[in-house]
Design an enzyme around this catalytic site. Structure first.
Site, PDB file in Angstrom:
ATOM      1  N   HIS A  41       0.817  -1.213   0.000  1.00 16.38           N
ATOM      2  CA  HIS A  41       0.000   0.000   0.000  1.00 16.38           C
ATOM      3  C   HIS A  41       0.848   1.259   0.000  1.00 16.38           C
ATOM      4  O   HIS A  41       0.600   2.200  -0.749  1.00 16.38           O
ATOM      5  CB  HIS A  41      -0.939   0.017   1.209  1.00 16.38           C
ATOM      6  CG  HIS A  41      -1.756   1.272   1.289  1.00 16.38           C
ATOM      7  ND1 HIS A  41      -2.674   1.615   0.321  1.00 16.38           N
ATOM      8  CD2 HIS A  41      -1.779   2.287   2.205  1.00 16.38           C
ATOM      9  CE1 HIS A  41      -3.237   2.775   0.633  1.00 16.38           C
ATOM     10  NE2 HIS A  41      -2.702   3.206   1.769  1.00 16.38           N
TER      11      HIS A  41
ATOM     12  N   HIS B  40       2.660  11.924   0.396  1.00 15.21           N
ATOM     13  CA  HIS B  40       3.221  11.263   1.579  1.00 15.21           C
ATOM     14  C   HIS B  40       4.735  11.118   1.541  1.00 15.21           C
ATOM     15  O   HIS B  40       5.338  10.800   2.571  1.00 15.21           O
ATOM     16  CB  HIS B  40       2.590   9.876   1.744  1.00 15.21           C
ATOM     17  CG  HIS B  40       1.139   9.917   2.136  1.00 15.21           C
ATOM     18  ND1 HIS B  40       0.709  10.436   3.327  1.00 15.21           N
ATOM     19  CD2 HIS B  40       0.031   9.508   1.473  1.00 15.21           C
ATOM     20  CE1 HIS B  40      -0.611  10.330   3.401  1.00 15.21           C
ATOM     21  NE2 HIS B  40      -1.042   9.780   2.291  1.00 15.21           N
TER      22      HIS B  40
ATOM     23  N   HIS C  16      -2.619   9.578  -3.685  1.00 11.30           N
ATOM     24  CA  HIS C  16      -3.775   9.559  -4.571  1.00 11.30           C
ATOM     25  C   HIS C  16      -3.409  10.164  -5.926  1.00 11.30           C
ATOM     26  O   HIS C  16      -3.886  11.231  -6.308  1.00 11.30           O
ATOM     27  CB  HIS C  16      -4.941  10.307  -3.934  1.00 11.30           C
ATOM     28  CG  HIS C  16      -5.434   9.668  -2.677  1.00 11.30           C
ATOM     29  ND1 HIS C  16      -6.564  10.093  -2.007  1.00 11.30           N
ATOM     30  CD2 HIS C  16      -4.958   8.609  -1.960  1.00 11.30           C
ATOM     31  CE1 HIS C  16      -6.755   9.343  -0.930  1.00 11.30           C
ATOM     32  NE2 HIS C  16      -5.785   8.436  -0.890  1.00 11.30           N
TER      33      HIS C  16
END
Length: 321
Positions: free
Chosen positions: A203, A212, A240
């Site tokens: 992930h 991030h 995203h």
């Protein structure tokens, strides 16, 4: 020092054994699949529009399966095996005939905020036979092996500073032993792999210029293992966006596909040691096609337009970097 009984309990609680799932190749010997992440919002934030285009591309490519890079259900995972969000965010949204193939799925940090055991439960397979979600596992597809890694337990902040969030750590504690066993099993599986292509799926990003940034725990613990055993691709979500990164002194292609629904409209950030081949901060997904000697992947936007294509031979990938 732990007693013998405590040690046995320690080993049992920290089990991370990798299960192997076999997937048969097409008759022509190729392997095609889609990669999507960070999607489960009951159709909102363009999730439904992305799903429509996935169905069209999946039909065109005659895909074998779909890879989900995690954060499958927002905002707090599933509440249980009967949660209607499973149908509202998965079954009904991805209803195209071409998408009625196995969905190989890892957990994301948002999934850990709900009932993790629900997503892992075989009862979800009864609701939709496509669903295959395990913590860490291997998909063996002859010319390729995909190693799915449970990355959330690696990240310190979820344990040290969870803020207002509650995480379901059942099956993880003792954390140190869980991660040690996972790394041991992954090392053994990578070492024994005879596949032409080695792909690791998690992930969290290892190398990324997205929101991030690099996950330092994965850079420290997971990246050296991927380099040692010559992994070809690392695929993740969490950011995203859609992204293709190539780093100095590494043959690994770092691919982010975390744009299944809500996207962050922001520019990518500079990276000290890696070059960005492609970055898109809108919704979309990616496809990959593998043969015995070649690999090709394509990033698509919410309208199904191909934004970035890349193709190489196995020999070229291993000798040109």
């Amino acid at each position: 020092m732990p007693t013998e009984t405590q040690n046995e309990s320690y080993k049992h609680a920290a089990s991370a054994r990798l299960q192997r799932l076999d997937h048969q190749l097409n008759t022509n010997g190729s392997l095609s699949f889609l990669v999507i992440g960070d999607w489960g919002r009951k159709g909102w934030y363009n999730q439904s529009q992305v799903a429509v285009q996935m169905g069209i591309i999946a039909d065109r490519l005659d895909i074998d399966f779909v890879v989900s890079t995690g954060d499958n259900f927002y905002n707090e995972g599933l509440t249980g095996v009967d949660d209607p969000a499973f149908d509202e965010s998965f079954k009904y949204v991805y209803g195209a005939r071409s998408l009625q193939k196995p969905w190989y799925t890892v957990l994301g940090n948002h999934d850990y905020r709900g009932d993790v055991e629900a997503q892992l439960s075989p009862r979800l397979r009864e609701r939709d036979s496509r669903w295959r979600c395990l913590r860490s596992f291997i998909v063996n597809a002859d010319i390729a092996e995909l190693f799915f890694v449970d990355t959330t337990p690696f990240v310190n902040i979820y344990f040290d500073d969870p803020k207002d969030h509650s995480y379901d750590w059942r099956g993880i504690h003792p954390r140190e032993a869980y991660l040690a066993n996972l790394m041991k099993d992954l090392r053994l599986a990578l070492r024994e792999s005879k596949a032409k292509w080695k792909i690791v799926v998690g992930h969290h990003g290892i190398r990324t210029t997205g929101h991030h940034c690099d996950t330092k725990e994965l850079v420290t613990h997971l990246l050296p293992l991927l380099e040692e055993y010559e992994v070809d691709f690392y695929m993740n979500g969490h950011d995203h966006c859609l992204e293709h990164i190539l780093c100095q002194n590494s043959k690994i292609r770092f691919l982010t596909s975390g744009a299944g629904s809500k996207a962050w409209m922001e520019a990518n950030k500079p990276h000290d040691s890696c070059g960005v081949k492609f970055f898109h901060h809108g919704q979309g997904f990616m496809s990959m096609k593998l043969t015995k000697n070649s690999a090709r992947f394509v990033f698509y936007n919410v309208f199904g337009k191909a934004l970035h294509r890349w193709k190489t031979s196995l020999k070229k990938l291993h000798t040109s970097i």
